[in-house]
Every structure is written in structure tokens, then in C-alpha cells.
Design an enzyme around this catalytic site. Structure first.
Site, PDB file in Angstrom:
ATOM      1  CB  CYS A   1      -0.890   0.002   1.247  1.00  0.00           C
ATOM      2  SG  CYS A   1      -1.852  -1.523   1.456  1.00  0.00           S
TER       3      CYS A   1
ATOM      4  CB  ILE B   1      11.371  -8.496 -20.260  1.00  0.00           C
ATOM      5  CG1 ILE B   1      10.198  -7.979 -19.457  1.00  0.00           C
ATOM      6  CG2 ILE B   1      11.746  -7.500 -21.341  1.00  0.00           C
ATOM      7  CD1 ILE B   1       9.029  -7.532 -20.285  1.00  0.00           C
TER       8      ILE B   1
ATOM      9  CB  SER C   1      11.357 -10.651  -7.212  1.00  0.00           C
ATOM     10  OG  SER C   1      12.641 -10.220  -7.604  1.00  0.00           O
TER      11      SER C   1
END
Length: 626
Positions: free
Chosen positions: A2, A293, A366
């Protein structure tokens, strides 16, 4: 995850409107809900703001600010505490909970046990507690700096927020921090408690602060990694170490799978991300969504490895191919997202992979942190080698060697620069600076036309360097508290939150970090093999040709861009003499000299010019309007 913000305004210049302005600036961090607390009934104004990205307990009952059951404490919280169910049973067994969120558990732990509860939290967090009885604010940041926390403090106000963006439209002074800017050009990020503004600081990782209106701000350490390091390491068999590591990493990944929204995983095909994806898939009954990617520049493209790993692990793999034009179109988004200068070229691919992942998931795992705790970087080995060079040579000899290397061609530029350090205390920092392709202290002195000797984190290194341990271990400990906390964590937080994506980091489970730092060094670097133990564990899942290959980073071809599609940025931002002189920051003739060398074929200067361009873009976007 948040966005949080708040203030205590003694002169009452900050009001409810400013609280909303701060929350609006953090809307990207929490698009699902907003909440406020505001009180102007005392001789000061106090406010808390929260922007929510809903992950656990998606109901409105879990919105914030949240008030404790006894009505004494208010809380705004950014992050995740993964062991909250365990804490619920062990520390709060008699409490009847109103939600299924970690937020309520955190708040009740603090309400009943105070600051001691910080040591129980396994997760990433920046939290503010407002004690309505004592009128005292407590703000805490996690062990490794995964979640950011910035603050402004003067005689009239205390203000805090998740990002510098929240301060941009407030009526408080913000002047350019030249020393921080010099550090940026040396390290490629702004270190420690500094921000790009003189008046705004960062709460260090592992610290908390307390502020009571009318009293001085106090800052305390609650976690110090050096306290967890054992100088007397016990011998351990490789097989036993692999088993313990495997157990801890599985536990860490399993905790970070907990979510009421969809969770995926980044997968580059390298050791760190492959190991995380393997543990994730092992614990999942359905194919894990993995993301990578692909680039149109062969030497920067790892997609073939990621694809092969995904096929072996049987994940649901998503490959997003982007060309140079697409990457460059994201530059404006990068400058907008990063609210202080941050030079890392990997910000562009990081922002893109977060953007693409968000199309399918709200949370992603990650592999960040693996290099620091298992000695993955080249400078862990090179530091000892460079120390010996300096030990067995003198300054005139090194200067001669450096000069000769410059004449030998561009590929010797880094080696030449490594011999140019003039301060023995900053040799490691000089090495790291040059590994990143940044300016030397001497070059920064020329750039600013003012002497520069790095001071900000050198004392951290001096205190670690005194320890009677292997040099590689020293550098690892230093990196965890500095490079990891202030560079990598900032990069990932900003990129992920710009896309309203929560990123979780299994390697930074404190149990795993404390285990790894106390392993014998040869289980981390074995001969020339970096991250040895991790690769041993990865052999459970992948063939050796995928494990024992050359390490890749996550960079971008900036020298190529600045020689081609982005050459115009040099002309606009670096060769506008009037603008440079009006700014009154840089020595124009030094910049002009760098540009000339670059245009004559010295591509090694690409990162330095990029850092200058990024600063100018940031200056135009974020500073001039203030």
C-alpha cells in the site's frame, strides 16, 4: 502492499486537504481503497492516510487506518507480514479477530506487546502507529529496507510518507541536496538516510522512530544484521547445508504464496529466479504464472533460458518481447515513477516486466537478495585482488599503469579507473562505483568544480572491515545493509508500485538471511563458483547447462541508445550551456569533454552520461515545479 502517509502539524499549516493531497499522490500504490484519520481538536493537527492494494481479506473491514480493539492505537501499514497466522495463535490466542488480514494481527501485537513485536514479524513493512492516549507516533521500517519510509521534520511539523511524491505539493521547503547528488554520481543511487532533498530523510532499514508533539524526534535501531553474525563459524557438511537451505527456502516461498489474489513469479532463467520458481511450482497444485522480458538486442536477451526452465518446471510461462522503441517509450514513465534520481538502466526492463505481470497477477515473487546473501557479484572476489594491487604498489606506479591502460583501448577503461583511487578507506566503494560504470571521486570533483570525498557510508564499511573475517563476507554484509537496501529495494518497490503490483522476496526471509551469513564462505563461493550452495540445490530441478552458465544482469543497452535513438537527449540536456550554467550545479566544460570522448567512440562513458541525463529529466519533472 500500500501507500501510507501522515503528519503532525504544530503550526496547523497542514490540514485535511493536505492529507488528501498526499494520499492522491500515492494512489498508484493502493488503487483499491483509501482511508483517513484527522484530528484538529488539539493544539496541533494530526492525520493519517492510507491507500490500499487489497491482497489479504479483500473486505472493507480490513481497510485502514485501523483502530486497535482497546481503542488506543491507530495504524497505517504498508507491506505484508507472512507469519501472521502463527502470531495469531502464539501471541494473541485470546483475541477474537474481526478480519482475516495480517493488518489486524500486527496492530494487536503492538497494542499488547509494544515495540518488542517487531522482532516477531517475518515480512516486509513500513508501519505507523498513533497512540491516542500518549499522543505519540511510532514509525518502523523492516529489517532489509524492502518497504520505503521517508520523513520531514522541523520545529513546526513531522510528516512521513511511502514516497517523496507525497511531499511535492505540500507547503514545506525542499532544497536540492548537493552532497546526496554527488553520492548518486558515485554509487548510482542515493545512500542511507539521505534523500535528494536536504529537508527530507529516509528512515533506515531496521530502525524505528518515535515522535510526541512538542518533544524531539528520537530514532532507535531494533535490528542489526551484525548482531546475528557469528565470528566462530561451525564446520558443516555441504549436503547438510543444502538440506537446511532447501528447507528454509521452501518455507519462505510457501509463506509468500499466501494471498487472496493471484500470485505469479518473475523468471529470467538465472539461478535466483529459477530457484524461486522451482520451489513455487513444487508447492503449487496448478501451473505457476511466470514472466520474462525479451529484448531485440541479442547480448541482453535471456528468454531462451527462461523458456527452457519454464518447460522443465512446467509453469505457465509468459514471454513479452519488447524492442528498442518500446523500451524508449517507457523512459518518461520511469522518470515519473522514480521521484528521486536513480540511474540504474535496469529500471526500464523492471518497470516493463512489472507492467506486463500486472495484466495477469497482483502479486509476484522475485529473486532479489540472492546475490547479496550468497556472494553472487564479481566484486566479492575482485576486492581482495584489488587490495593486493594497492598493497604492493605505490601511487606513481598505479598512475603510470592507469595511463598506459587508457592508451590500450576502451576495454581497459574499467581496469584503468580501478587504479585511480586516492583514498584507502574508500577502496571498496571505489571498486563498486567502477563496477557500476559511475564517476570516480576525482571525476565528481571535476563535475561539480568542488572537492568530493565520499563520506556517507564509508563509516559503515570501516566498522565492518575491522571484523576478523574473510573479505568476501565483509563485502556481503556491507552490501546487504547498503546496496541491497538503498538501491535494489528502492528500484523494485517503485517499479512494482507504479503498476500496483506487490513483489515478494523469498531470499530476504530473515531466517534464511541469518542462516546464509553464518555459513562457511566456501559454501557461497567455491573456487570460482559464486552462489555455490544455491546452485547445488538447483540441481534438484534443472540440468547443469542451465545452472552453470555465465551470470547475466538485467540491464539495458544505454551506450547504444545514446549513440542512436536517444542521442538527442545529450544535445538537449548536456550540451545546452546556458541551461547548465543557469542551474549552477555542474562544470559545463567537464561535461562537454565527456560528451566529446563518448562521441569519439568511448562507449564506457555511456553510464556516466546516462546518470547526468536521468538527473536532468528528474530535475525538470520533479524539482523545477517545487
Amino acid at each position: 502492499m500500500c501507500g501510507i502517509a501522515g503528519f503532525i502539524s504544530l503550526d496547523k499549516k497542514l490540514n485535511r486537504q493536505h492529507l488528501h493531497i498526499m494520499a492522491d499522490s500515492l494512489a498508484h500504490r493502493g488503487p483499491d481503497a483509501e482511508g483517513f484519520y484527522y484530528d484538529d481538536s488539539n493544539n496541533y493537527n494530526a492525520g493519517l492516510a492510507h491507500r490500499r492494494l487489497s491482497i489479504l481479506d479483500l473486505s472493507t473491514t480490513a481497510n485502514q487506518p485501523m483502530i486497535s480493539h482497546d481503542g488506543r492505537f491507530l495504524m497505517v501499514f504498508n507491506g505484508e507480514i507472512y507469519n501472521f497466522r502463527e502470531l495469531q495463535k502464539e501471541k494473541l490466542a485470546r483475541v477474537v479477530f474481526k478480519t482475516h488480514s495480517d493488518s489486524e494481527v500486527i496492530l494487536e501485537c503492538f497494542a499488547k506487546h509494544g515495540i518488542s513485536c517487531f522482532n516477531w514479524f517475518n515480512g516486509m513493512f513500513a508501519i505507523a502507529f498513533w497512540d491516542l492516549h500518549l499522543q505519540k507516533l511510532t514509525v518502523v521500517r523492516d529489517r532489509f529496507g524492502v518497504k520505503p519510509l521517508t520523513y520531514f521534520y522541523d520545529k513546526n511539523s513531522f510528516i512521513f510518507a511511502s514516497q517523496l511524491k507525497a511531499f511535492e505539493d505540500l507547503p514545506v521547503q525542499k532544497t536540492l541536496n548537493i552532497e546526496a547528488l554527488k553520492d548518486y554520481f558515485f554509487l548510482d543511487y542515493i545512500p542511507k538516510t539521505q534523500s535528494i532533498y536536504n529537508e527530507i530523510n529516509k528512515l533506515p532499514n531496521g530502525y524505528y522512530l518515535e515522535y510526541t508533539p512538542g518533544k524531539d524526534l528520537e530514532i532507535f535501531s531494533w535490528y542489526n544484521l551484525l548482531d546475528k553474525y557469528s565470528l566462530q563459524k561451525k564446520p558443516v557438511l555441504t549436503a547438510d547445508a543444502v538440506e537446511e537451505f532447501d528447507h528454509l527456502l521452501k518455507s519462505s516461498v510457501k509463506l509468500r504464496m499466501l494471498s487472496d489474489v493471484k500470485v505469479g513469479s518473475f523468471l529470467s532463467g538465472g539461478t535466483d529466479s529459477s530457484l524461486i520458481a522451482a520451489k513455487f511450482q513444487e508447492n503449487s497444485s496448478i501451473p505457476v504464472e511466470t514472466f520474462t522480458i525479451g529484448f531485440d538486442v541479442k547480448e541482453y536477451d535471456e528468454t531462451k533460458y527462461a523458456k527452457e526452465v519454464a518447460e522443465i518446471l512446467k509453469t505457465s510461462h509468459h514471454q513479452f518481447n519488447v524492442d528498442e522503441a518500446y523500451c524508449l517509450s517507457e523512459l518518461e514513465a520511469v522518470v515519473d515513477a522514480y521521484d528521486e534520481p536513480f540511474v540504474g538502466p535496469s529500471t526500464i526492463p523492471t518497470l516493463i516486466v512489472c507492467e506486463k505481470a500486472k495484466q495477469l497477477v497482483t502479486v509476484a515473487l522475485s529473486g532479489d537478495g540472492g546475490d547479496e546473501i550468497f556472494l553472487g557479484y564479481s566484486w566479492y572476489s575482485r576486492y581482495g585482488q584489488l587490495q593486493n594491487v594497492y598493497k604492493y604498489s605505490n601511487t606513481p606506479l598505479r598512475n603510470l599503469a592507469s595511463s598506459l591502460m587508457k592508451r590500450m583501448g576502451m576495454k581497459y577503461n574499467k581496469g584503468s579507473a580501478l587504479l585511480e583511487n586516492e583514498n584507502e578507506k574508500t577502496l571498496l566503494l571505489h571498486l563498486i562505483s567502477q563496477e557500476q560504470g559511475m564517476f570516480t571521486e576525482k571525476q565528481i570533483s571535476c563535475l561539480f568544480n568542488n572537492p568530493y570525498s565520499h563520506q556517507t557510508i564509508v563509516n559503515d564499511w570501516i566498522s565492518i572491515d575491522k571484523l576478523p573475517i574473510d573479505n568476501k563476507e565483509k563485502v556481503s554484509l556491507f552490501d546487504i545493509n547498503n546496496y541491497l537496501a538503498n538501491n535494489l529495494m528502492y528500484k523494485m518497490d517503485i517499479a512494482s508500485m507504479a503498476n500496483s503490483l506487490e513483489v515478494r522476496l523469498p531470499f530476504l526471509d530473515y531466517r534464511l538471511v541469518e542462516f546464509s551469513i553464518n555459513l562457511p564462505t566456501d559454501l557461497k563461493i567455491n573456487g570460482k563458483m559464486h552462489k555455490f550452495l544455491m546452485k547445488q540445490d538447483l540441481e534438484r530441478y534443472l540440468p547443469q547447462h542451465l545452472i552453470y552458465r555465465k551470470k547475466w544482469g538485467f540491464p539495458a543497452p544505454i551506450a547504444k541508445w545514446l549513440s542512436g535513438s536517444l542521442a538527442y537527449l545529450i544535445d538537449i540536456h548536456l550540451l545546452d550551456k546556458n541551461k547548465i550554467e543557469q542551474q549552477g550545479i555542474f562544470n559545463y566544460s567537464f561535461i562537454e569533454k565527456l560528451v566529446k570522448e563518448f562521441k569519439n567512440g568511448n562507449s564506457y562513458l555511456g553510464k556516466k552520461l546516462w546518470s547526468l541525463i536521468i538527473f536532468q529529466l528528474w530535475f525538470n519533472k520533479h524539482y523545477e515545479k517545487n
